[in-house]
Scaffold this motif. Structure first.
Motif, PDB file in Angstrom:
ATOM      1  N   ALA A 171       0.849  -1.186   0.000  1.00 48.01           N
ATOM      2  CA  ALA A 171       0.000   0.000   0.000  1.00 48.01           C
ATOM      3  C   ALA A 171       0.886   1.239   0.000  1.00 48.01           C
ATOM      4  CB  ALA A 171      -0.891  -0.013   1.234  1.00 48.01           C
ATOM      5  N   THR A 172       0.428   2.276  -0.665  1.00 50.07           N
ATOM      6  CA  THR A 172       1.211   3.506  -0.725  1.00 50.07           C
ATOM      7  C   THR A 172       0.743   4.446   0.400  1.00 50.07           C
ATOM      8  OG1 THR A 172      -0.256   4.306  -2.486  1.00 50.07           O
ATOM      9  CG2 THR A 172       1.794   3.236  -3.159  1.00 50.07           C
ATOM     10  N   SER A 173       0.592   5.725   0.150  1.00 50.78           N
ATOM     11  CA  SER A 173       0.184   6.665   1.193  1.00 50.78           C
ATOM     12  C   SER A 173      -1.337   6.743   1.194  1.00 50.78           C
ATOM     13  CB  SER A 173       0.806   8.042   0.921  1.00 50.78           C
ATOM     14  OG  SER A 173       0.505   8.944   1.949  1.00 50.78           O
ATOM     15  N   VAL A 174      -1.961   5.884   2.000  1.00 50.29           N
ATOM     16  CA  VAL A 174      -3.406   5.657   1.915  1.00 50.29           C
ATOM     17  C   VAL A 174      -4.175   6.638   2.801  1.00 50.29           C
ATOM     18  CG1 VAL A 174      -5.230   3.947   2.113  1.00 50.29           C
ATOM     19  CG2 VAL A 174      -2.911   3.219   1.510  1.00 50.29           C
ATOM     20  N   MET A 175      -5.155   7.287   2.210  1.00 46.73           N
ATOM     21  CA  MET A 175      -5.977   8.266   2.916  1.00 46.73           C
ATOM     22  C   MET A 175      -7.411   7.759   3.056  1.00 46.73           C
ATOM     23  SD  MET A 175      -3.933  10.758   3.594  1.00 46.73           S
ATOM     24  CE  MET A 175      -2.182  10.877   3.170  1.00 46.73           C
ATOM     25  N   GLY A 176      -8.061   8.205   4.125  1.00 42.59           N
ATOM     26  CA  GLY A 176      -9.451   7.828   4.349  1.00 42.59           C
ATOM     27  C   GLY A 176     -10.044   8.613   5.495  1.00 42.59           C
ATOM     28  N   SER A 177     -11.358   8.707   5.499  1.00 38.41           N
ATOM     29  CA  SER A 177     -12.022   9.461   6.559  1.00 38.41           C
ATOM     30  C   SER A 177     -11.742   8.810   7.909  1.00 38.41           C
ATOM     31  CB  SER A 177     -13.528   9.503   6.301  1.00 38.41           C
ATOM     32  OG  SER A 177     -14.070   8.194   6.270  1.00 38.41           O
ATOM     33  N   GLY A 178     -11.451   9.641   8.886  1.00 38.17           N
ATOM     34  CA  GLY A 178     -11.183   9.131  10.220  1.00 38.17           C
ATOM     35  C   GLY A 178      -9.736   8.805  10.487  1.00 38.17           C
ATOM     36  N   ARG A 179      -8.896   8.787   9.452  1.00 41.53           N
ATOM     37  CA  ARG A 179      -7.489   8.462   9.677  1.00 41.53           C
ATOM     38  C   ARG A 179      -6.728   9.712  10.123  1.00 41.53           C
ATOM     39  NH1 ARG A 179      -3.026   5.105   5.986  1.00 41.53           N
ATOM     40  NH2 ARG A 179      -2.238   4.021   7.823  1.00 41.53           N
ATOM     41  N   ARG A 180      -5.919   9.552  11.163  1.00 42.82           N
ATOM     42  CA  ARG A 180      -5.185  10.683  11.711  1.00 42.82           C
ATOM     43  C   ARG A 180      -4.285  11.326  10.654  1.00 42.82           C
ATOM     44  NH1 ARG A 180      -0.108  10.922  14.231  1.00 42.82           N
ATOM     45  NH2 ARG A 180       0.164  12.736  15.608  1.00 42.82           N
ATOM     46  N   THR A 181      -3.612  10.504   9.856  1.00 44.20           N
ATOM     47  CA  THR A 181      -2.727  11.024   8.812  1.00 44.20           C
ATOM     48  C   THR A 181      -3.497  11.913   7.838  1.00 44.20           C
ATOM     49  OG1 THR A 181      -1.331   9.066   8.984  1.00 44.20           O
ATOM     50  CG2 THR A 181      -1.120  10.369   6.984  1.00 44.20           C
ATOM     51  N   THR A 182      -4.709  11.514   7.503  1.00 45.71           N
ATOM     52  CA  THR A 182      -5.528  12.289   6.567  1.00 45.71           C
ATOM     53  C   THR A 182      -5.960  13.612   7.186  1.00 45.71           C
ATOM     54  OG1 THR A 182      -6.314  10.191   5.634  1.00 45.71           O
ATOM     55  CG2 THR A 182      -7.536  12.180   5.047  1.00 45.71           C
ATOM     56  N   ARG A 183      -6.330  13.560   8.462  1.00 50.81           N
ATOM     57  CA  ARG A 183      -6.704  14.810   9.146  1.00 50.81           C
ATOM     58  C   ARG A 183      -5.515  15.768   9.221  1.00 50.81           C
ATOM     59  NH1 ARG A 183      -9.235  11.125  12.751  1.00 50.81           N
ATOM     60  NH2 ARG A 183      -7.566  11.454  14.287  1.00 50.81           N
ATOM     61  N   MET A 184      -4.328  15.219   9.510  1.00 52.04           N
ATOM     62  CA  MET A 184      -3.130  16.057   9.568  1.00 52.04           C
ATOM     63  C   MET A 184      -2.845  16.701   8.215  1.00 52.04           C
ATOM     64  SD  MET A 184      -0.667  13.624  11.894  1.00 52.04           S
ATOM     65  CE  MET A 184       0.802  14.581  11.498  1.00 52.04           C
ATOM     66  N   LEU A 185      -3.002  15.922   7.144  1.00 51.99           N
ATOM     67  CA  LEU A 185      -2.770  16.467   5.809  1.00 51.99           C
ATOM     68  C   LEU A 185      -3.763  17.576   5.502  1.00 51.99           C
ATOM     69  CD1 LEU A 185      -1.397  16.405   3.029  1.00 51.99           C
ATOM     70  CD2 LEU A 185      -3.029  14.620   2.366  1.00 51.99           C
ATOM     71  N   ALA A 186      -5.039  17.361   5.857  1.00 52.66           N
ATOM     72  CA  ALA A 186      -6.065  18.375   5.578  1.00 52.66           C
ATOM     73  C   ALA A 186      -5.777  19.657   6.357  1.00 52.66           C
ATOM     74  CB  ALA A 186      -7.448  17.822   5.927  1.00 52.66           C
ATOM     75  N   ARG A 187      -5.322  19.542   7.599  1.00 50.94           N
ATOM     76  CA  ARG A 187      -4.996  20.739   8.386  1.00 50.94           C
ATOM     77  C   ARG A 187      -3.823  21.490   7.761  1.00 50.94           C
ATOM     78  NH1 ARG A 187      -5.561  17.137  12.958  1.00 50.94           N
ATOM     79  NH2 ARG A 187      -7.621  17.396  13.904  1.00 50.94           N
ATOM     80  N   PHE A 188      -2.807  20.736   7.358  1.00 49.62           N
ATOM     81  CA  PHE A 188      -1.648  21.361   6.713  1.00 49.62           C
ATOM     82  C   PHE A 188      -2.066  22.048   5.414  1.00 49.62           C
ATOM     83  CE2 PHE A 188       1.833  20.987   3.596  1.00 49.62           C
ATOM     84  CZ  PHE A 188       2.819  21.732   4.242  1.00 49.62           C
ATOM     85  N   ALA A 189      -2.865  21.349   4.614  1.00 48.94           N
ATOM     86  CA  ALA A 189      -3.275  21.871   3.312  1.00 48.94           C
ATOM     87  C   ALA A 189      -4.162  23.103   3.444  1.00 48.94           C
ATOM     88  CB  ALA A 189      -4.003  20.791   2.521  1.00 48.94           C
ATOM     89  N   SER A 190      -4.871  23.225   4.567  1.00 49.90           N
ATOM     90  CA  SER A 190      -5.771  24.355   4.787  1.00 49.90           C
ATOM     91  C   SER A 190      -5.074  25.539   5.435  1.00 49.90           C
ATOM     92  CB  SER A 190      -6.941  23.918   5.679  1.00 49.90           C
ATOM     93  OG  SER A 190      -7.647  22.842   5.111  1.00 49.90           O
ATOM     94  N   SER A 191      -3.830  25.362   5.813  1.00 51.70           N
ATOM     95  CA  SER A 191      -3.114  26.397   6.552  1.00 51.70           C
ATOM     96  C   SER A 191      -2.240  27.244   5.627  1.00 51.70           C
ATOM     97  CB  SER A 191      -2.222  25.738   7.615  1.00 51.70           C
ATOM     98  OG  SER A 191      -1.059  25.187   7.016  1.00 51.70           O
TER      99      SER A 191
END
Length: 322
Positions: A171-191
């Motif tokens: 598996a590569t860099s897998v994103m999904g709702s509820g995953r901490r990594t995905t939330r961190m990426l969304a916060r970074f991307a929104s900042s």
């Protein structure tokens, strides 16, 4: 044609639950298997397999759980890229897949699919489907050790009639709702810190758990012999598109030399701290620079899931405001 019967370890986890849902959607019989907690001091394939053979009661339990199954998916493990406790990581990510393979061999399972991680190839310029690994952290070392042990067993059982077919999906860099990594990426991307190296056109292995689950089912049902390593297919994302989808804003375009200097400095600091921040640094590096991957087995055989990464990242952005 009668659907194959599946068993899934880690069926309540991030990837395992998605695979279970994908199977149920297709009316494929699937049964979750509870995962034993394990630890191991092994640092070589030889000692790992030796340790596994001593755990007869665990093999018996797994073999009983696999009775009647055609396909077993090991989606369990310790998904903790920043953890440094090696024995726990080795038990969950290396010893367990060996025990699963040994139990499947005893029970007559047709195919075992082990969910691994592209992190085993670290910062290779291009991810591929070779058995070559270059781990950079305790976590990636444990995943690489588990892969290597399965290759050893696959080689030993190659000429044995009735032995299970062992294959690894990276598996590569897998994103999904509820995953901490995905939330961190969304916060970074929104900042205001949202940024990429260069113009943001570099391909990146950021993918969706939905596509990974669909792909895993297709691999398990594939009618021909599988190779030892299969790389999760690219979903068409770039470094820029990932941040735009997850943050709904255009990222800053930083000079590549500045980004490389930051990564190099951070790695030096992480090494001094026992590689504690290796996973975080690697995530930042992929965010900035992306990583290419070979088209591989999936393209050669036309086994390509529908891309869902854009949808997942946009949902992650919306979730920030809830």
């Amino acid at each position: 044609m009668t659907a194959h019967s599946w068993r899934v370890l880690g069926a309540t986890g991030f990837i395992g639950s998605a695979i279970t849902t994908a199977l149920q959607t297709r009316n494929i019989p699937v049964t979750p298997v509870a995962t034993p907690r394990l630890a191991s001091p092994a640092t070589t394939v030889h000692h790992l397999i030796e340790h596994a053979h001593r755990l007869e009661s665990v093999i018996d339990y797994l073999a009983d759980s696999f009775a009647g199954a055609d396909v077993v998916v090991n989606a369990a493990g310790l998904a903790a890229p920043d953890q440094t406790h090696q024995q726990s990581l080795t038990g969950a990510n290396a010893l367990l897949p060996v025990l699963v393979a040994l139990a499947a061999h005893r029970t007559g399972v047709r195919r075992v699919i082990h969910m691994s991680s592209a992190s085993v190839q670290a910062d290779a310029p291009v991810l591929d489907e070779s058995i070559r690994t270059a781990p950079f952290s305790p976590y990636s070392f444990s995943k690489a050790l588990g892969e290597s042990a399965l290759y050893r067993l696959r080689s030993q059982w190659r000429e044995e009639s009735g032995a299970p077919q062992l294959s690894v999906i990276r598996a590569t860099s897998v994103m999904g709702s509820g995953r901490r990594t995905t939330r961190m990426l969304a916060r970074f991307a929104s900042s205001p810190l949202s940024s990429v190296a260069g113009d943001g056109s570099a391909p990146t292995p950021v993918t969706s758990v939905t596509a990974l689950a669909q792909f895993t089912v297709a691999v398990g049902e594939f009618p021909e012999v599988l190779p030892p390593v299969i790389l999760q297919p690219w979903e068409g994302a770039t470094t820029g598109s990932v941040l735009r989808d997850a943050g709904r804003r255009h990222p800053l375009q930083l000079p590549s030399w500045v980004c490389r200097a930051v990564i190099a400095t951070a790695r030096t600091a992480s090494a001094a701290a026992g590689y504690r921040y290796g996973g975080l640094i690697r995530r930042l590096e992929v965010t900035w620079f992306g990583q290419r991957q070979v088209p591989g087995w999936a393209h050669e055989n036309g086994v390509l899931p529908e891309p869902h990464v854009q949808e997942v990242l946009r949902q992650a952005h919306l979730a920030l405001g809830r």
